[in-house]
Design a protein around this motif. Structure first.
Motif, PDB file in Angstrom:
ATOM      1  N   GLU A  94       0.833  -1.188   0.000  1.00 40.98           N
ATOM      2  CA  GLU A  94       0.000   0.000   0.000  1.00 40.98           C
ATOM      3  C   GLU A  94       0.876   1.250   0.000  1.00 40.98           C
ATOM      4  O   GLU A  94       1.910   1.303   0.675  1.00 40.98           O
ATOM      5  CB  GLU A  94      -0.920  -0.003   1.225  1.00 40.98           C
ATOM      6  N   LEU A  95       0.467   2.267  -0.743  1.00 37.59           N
ATOM      7  CA  LEU A  95       1.242   3.495  -0.838  1.00 37.59           C
ATOM      8  C   LEU A  95       1.234   4.232   0.497  1.00 37.59           C
ATOM      9  O   LEU A  95       0.223   4.249   1.199  1.00 37.59           O
ATOM     10  CB  LEU A  95       0.667   4.398  -1.925  1.00 37.59           C
ATOM     11  N   THR A  96       2.360   4.846   0.816  1.00 41.68           N
ATOM     12  CA  THR A  96       2.459   5.607   2.061  1.00 41.68           C
ATOM     13  C   THR A  96       2.623   7.099   1.803  1.00 41.68           C
ATOM     14  O   THR A  96       2.516   7.900   2.726  1.00 41.68           O
ATOM     15  CB  THR A  96       3.650   5.112   2.897  1.00 41.68           C
ATOM     16  N   GLY A  97       2.892   7.475   0.561  1.00 45.60           N
ATOM     17  CA  GLY A  97       3.113   8.875   0.232  1.00 45.60           C
ATOM     18  C   GLY A  97       1.829   9.612  -0.065  1.00 45.60           C
ATOM     19  O   GLY A  97       0.729   9.137   0.227  1.00 45.60           O
ATOM     20  N   PRO A  98       1.947  10.786  -0.673  1.00 42.85           N
ATOM     21  CA  PRO A  98       0.766  11.590  -1.024  1.00 42.85           C
ATOM     22  C   PRO A  98       0.047  11.017  -2.245  1.00 42.85           C
ATOM     23  O   PRO A  98       0.057   9.807  -2.463  1.00 42.85           O
ATOM     24  CB  PRO A  98       1.362  12.970  -1.314  1.00 42.85           C
ATOM     25  N   VAL A  99      -0.537  11.867  -3.039  1.00 42.57           N
ATOM     26  CA  VAL A  99      -1.318  11.443  -4.205  1.00 42.57           C
ATOM     27  C   VAL A  99      -0.450  10.617  -5.152  1.00 42.57           C
ATOM     28  O   VAL A  99       0.713  10.962  -5.391  1.00 42.57           O
ATOM     29  CB  VAL A  99      -1.862  12.691  -4.936  1.00 42.57           C
ATOM     30  N   PRO A 100      -0.962   9.514  -5.698  1.00 41.80           N
ATOM     31  CA  PRO A 100      -0.182   8.709  -6.652  1.00 41.80           C
ATOM     32  C   PRO A 100       0.357   9.563  -7.791  1.00 41.80           C
ATOM     33  O   PRO A 100      -0.350  10.411  -8.335  1.00 41.80           O
ATOM     34  CB  PRO A 100      -1.194   7.679  -7.151  1.00 41.80           C
ATOM     35  N   ALA A 101       1.625   9.302  -8.157  1.00 45.59           N
ATOM     36  CA  ALA A 101       2.294  10.164  -9.131  1.00 45.59           C
ATOM     37  C   ALA A 101       2.493   9.510 -10.492  1.00 45.59           C
ATOM     38  O   ALA A 101       2.819  10.205 -11.451  1.00 45.59           O
ATOM     39  CB  ALA A 101       3.650  10.607  -8.575  1.00 45.59           C
ATOM     40  N   THR A 102       2.316   8.216 -10.586  1.00 48.05           N
ATOM     41  CA  THR A 102       2.547   7.498 -11.843  1.00 48.05           C
ATOM     42  C   THR A 102       1.372   6.575 -12.115  1.00 48.05           C
ATOM     43  O   THR A 102       0.589   6.268 -11.206  1.00 48.05           O
ATOM     44  CB  THR A 102       3.828   6.653 -11.760  1.00 48.05           C
ATOM     45  N   PRO A 103       1.225   6.085 -13.356  1.00 50.14           N
ATOM     46  CA  PRO A 103       0.179   5.090 -13.617  1.00 50.14           C
ATOM     47  C   PRO A 103       0.289   3.876 -12.709  1.00 50.14           C
ATOM     48  O   PRO A 103      -0.725   3.352 -12.224  1.00 50.14           O
ATOM     49  CB  PRO A 103       0.401   4.737 -15.084  1.00 50.14           C
ATOM     50  N   HIS A 104       1.517   3.420 -12.452  1.00 49.96           N
ATOM     51  CA  HIS A 104       1.719   2.271 -11.568  1.00 49.96           C
ATOM     52  C   HIS A 104       1.171   2.566 -10.171  1.00 49.96           C
ATOM     53  O   HIS A 104       0.419   1.754  -9.604  1.00 49.96           O
ATOM     54  CB  HIS A 104       3.213   1.930 -11.491  1.00 49.96           C
ATOM     55  N   GLU A 105       1.529   3.726  -9.626  1.00 49.72           N
ATOM     56  CA  GLU A 105       1.063   4.068  -8.285  1.00 49.72           C
ATOM     57  C   GLU A 105      -0.457   4.231  -8.242  1.00 49.72           C
ATOM     58  O   GLU A 105      -1.103   3.858  -7.261  1.00 49.72           O
ATOM     59  CB  GLU A 105       1.749   5.349  -7.805  1.00 49.72           C
ATOM     60  N   THR A 106      -1.021   4.779  -9.299  1.00 47.60           N
ATOM     61  CA  THR A 106      -2.480   4.935  -9.362  1.00 47.60           C
ATOM     62  C   THR A 106      -3.170   3.587  -9.270  1.00 47.60           C
ATOM     63  O   THR A 106      -4.172   3.424  -8.546  1.00 47.60           O
ATOM     64  CB  THR A 106      -2.881   5.654 -10.655  1.00 47.60           C
ATOM     65  N   MET A 107      -2.640   2.591  -9.982  1.00 45.97           N
ATOM     66  CA  MET A 107      -3.260   1.268  -9.971  1.00 45.97           C
ATOM     67  C   MET A 107      -3.032   0.552  -8.642  1.00 45.97           C
ATOM     68  O   MET A 107      -3.919  -0.159  -8.154  1.00 45.97           O
ATOM     69  CB  MET A 107      -2.734   0.434 -11.136  1.00 45.97           C
ATOM     70  N   VAL A 108      -1.867   0.729  -8.038  1.00 42.51           N
ATOM     71  CA  VAL A 108      -1.639   0.135  -6.716  1.00 42.51           C
ATOM     72  C   VAL A 108      -2.618   0.726  -5.703  1.00 42.51           C
ATOM     73  O   VAL A 108      -3.161   0.015  -4.848  1.00 42.51           O
ATOM     74  CB  VAL A 108      -0.182   0.338  -6.267  1.00 42.51           C
ATOM     75  N   ASP A 109      -2.875   2.013  -5.827  1.00 40.43           N
ATOM     76  CA  ASP A 109      -3.866   2.648  -4.954  1.00 40.43           C
ATOM     77  C   ASP A 109      -5.247   2.037  -5.152  1.00 40.43           C
ATOM     78  O   ASP A 109      -5.961   1.749  -4.182  1.00 40.43           O
ATOM     79  CB  ASP A 109      -3.890   4.151  -5.240  1.00 40.43           C
ATOM     80  N   LEU A 110      -5.635   1.801  -6.413  1.00 35.66           N
ATOM     81  CA  LEU A 110      -6.924   1.159  -6.686  1.00 35.66           C
ATOM     82  C   LEU A 110      -6.977  -0.248  -6.103  1.00 35.66           C
ATOM     83  O   LEU A 110      -8.001  -0.667  -5.549  1.00 35.66           O
ATOM     84  CB  LEU A 110      -7.180   1.089  -8.190  1.00 35.66           C
ATOM     85  N   LEU A 111      -5.887  -0.980  -6.224  1.00 34.93           N
ATOM     86  CA  LEU A 111      -5.826  -2.340  -5.701  1.00 34.93           C
ATOM     87  C   LEU A 111      -6.186  -2.375  -4.224  1.00 34.93           C
ATOM     88  O   LEU A 111      -6.912  -3.273  -3.776  1.00 34.93           O
ATOM     89  CB  LEU A 111      -4.418  -2.906  -5.923  1.00 34.93           C
ATOM     90  N   HIS A 112      -5.711  -1.386  -3.481  1.00 34.31           N
ATOM     91  CA  HIS A 112      -5.918  -1.381  -2.034  1.00 34.31           C
ATOM     92  C   HIS A 112      -7.229  -0.713  -1.625  1.00 34.31           C
ATOM     93  O   HIS A 112      -7.499  -0.573  -0.417  1.00 34.31           O
ATOM     94  CB  HIS A 112      -4.727  -0.706  -1.350  1.00 34.31           C
ATOM     95  N   ARG A 113      -8.045  -0.327  -2.597  1.00 36.94           N
ATOM     96  CA  ARG A 113      -9.341   0.305  -2.285  1.00 36.94           C
ATOM     97  C   ARG A 113     -10.481  -0.423  -3.008  1.00 36.94           C
ATOM     98  O   ARG A 113     -11.193   0.182  -3.804  1.00 36.94           O
ATOM     99  CB  ARG A 113      -9.315   1.779  -2.672  1.00 36.94           C
ATOM    100  N   PRO A 114     -10.675  -1.706  -2.733  1.00 39.69           N
ATOM    101  CA  PRO A 114     -11.754  -2.414  -3.433  1.00 39.69           C
ATOM    102  C   PRO A 114     -13.138  -1.834  -3.147  1.00 39.69           C
ATOM    103  O   PRO A 114     -14.055  -2.002  -3.957  1.00 39.69           O
ATOM    104  CB  PRO A 114     -11.637  -3.854  -2.909  1.00 39.69           C
ATOM    105  N   GLU A 115     -13.294  -1.125  -2.039  1.00 36.85           N
ATOM    106  CA  GLU A 115     -14.589  -0.534  -1.707  1.00 36.85           C
ATOM    107  C   GLU A 115     -15.015   0.538  -2.710  1.00 36.85           C
ATOM    108  O   GLU A 115     -16.179   0.940  -2.727  1.00 36.85           O
ATOM    109  CB  GLU A 115     -14.558   0.046  -0.290  1.00 36.85           C
TER     110      GLU A 115
END
Length: 201
Positions: A94-115
């Motif tokens: 799960e990301l620990t920084g601020p807003v996702p900065a790359t496509p990869h980080e954006t998708m990792v953020d989605l992965l951890h928010r199934p809700e």
């Protein structure tokens, strides 16, 4: 031919997902980890609800397209959180920084928010789906056959309606869904997505 998913198809599902993951085009240039998109949008469905996963077989045993989804989005979100996420979180922390900065980080953020899949306006359409077909196998009726197979399986299970979210910019996909009888569902602030739904029969 259209056939039920087999566990041996899983690598092909990952491959199809990334090769169609950029508004229907090849997403590999955007995602150095070729499995990330499939980890979110393909593999968990095949693992958790294989009875609703169908593939286009090229005649030599290789899957070149798929349709997959869930009969109950709310129940799927709970299983994604409780069963699937623990299995893959080690590879995609799960990301620990601020807003996702790359496509990869954006998708990792989605992965951890199934809700995020629990959108109130979509509640009348409890099932949802994802469908992808490699470009060289499009235009031959396989998409329609996949959709009819999936809708038939939902109807047989007593599920009356289904929804999907698509990239609004993917005009070709919207044309396909319109021909398959989907209609737009109004969702406040949908971002880059358009939500569509229809009855299963």
């Amino acid at each position: 031919m259209i056939r039920p998913y087999r566990p041996a198809d899983l690598p092909a599902l990952y491959d199809i997902c990334v090769r169609t993951g950029q508004e229907g085009e090849d997403a590999r240039p955007y995602y150095p980890d070729r499995d990330l998109l499939g980890t979110i949008f393909a593999a968990p469905y095949a693992r958790l609800e294989p009875e609703l996963t169908f593939v286009v077989d090229d005649g030599q045993g290789t899957a070149v397209g798929y349709i997959l989804g869930t009969a109950d989005t709310a129940a799927f979100v709970k299983r994604f959180r409780g069963e699937w996420l623990p299995e893959v979180a080690g590879r995609y922390p799960e990301l620990t920084g601020p807003v996702p900065a790359t496509p990869h980080e954006t998708m990792v953020d989605l992965l951890h928010r199934p809700e995020r899949m629990l959108v109130p306006e979509l509640a009348p359409y409890p099932a949802h789906l994802h469908i992808d077909l490699l470009p060289e196998h499009q235009g031959a009726g396989h998409g329609r056959a996949l959709m009819e197979t999936f809708l038939g399986a939902l109807a047989a299970a007593g599920v009356g309606s289904v929804h999907l979210g698509m990239a609004t910019a993917n005009v070709r996909a919207r044309y396909f869904y319109d021909r398959m009888g989907f209609h737009e569902i109004a969702v406040p602030d949908p971002g880059p997505l358009t939500y569509l739904g229809r009855a299963t029969s």
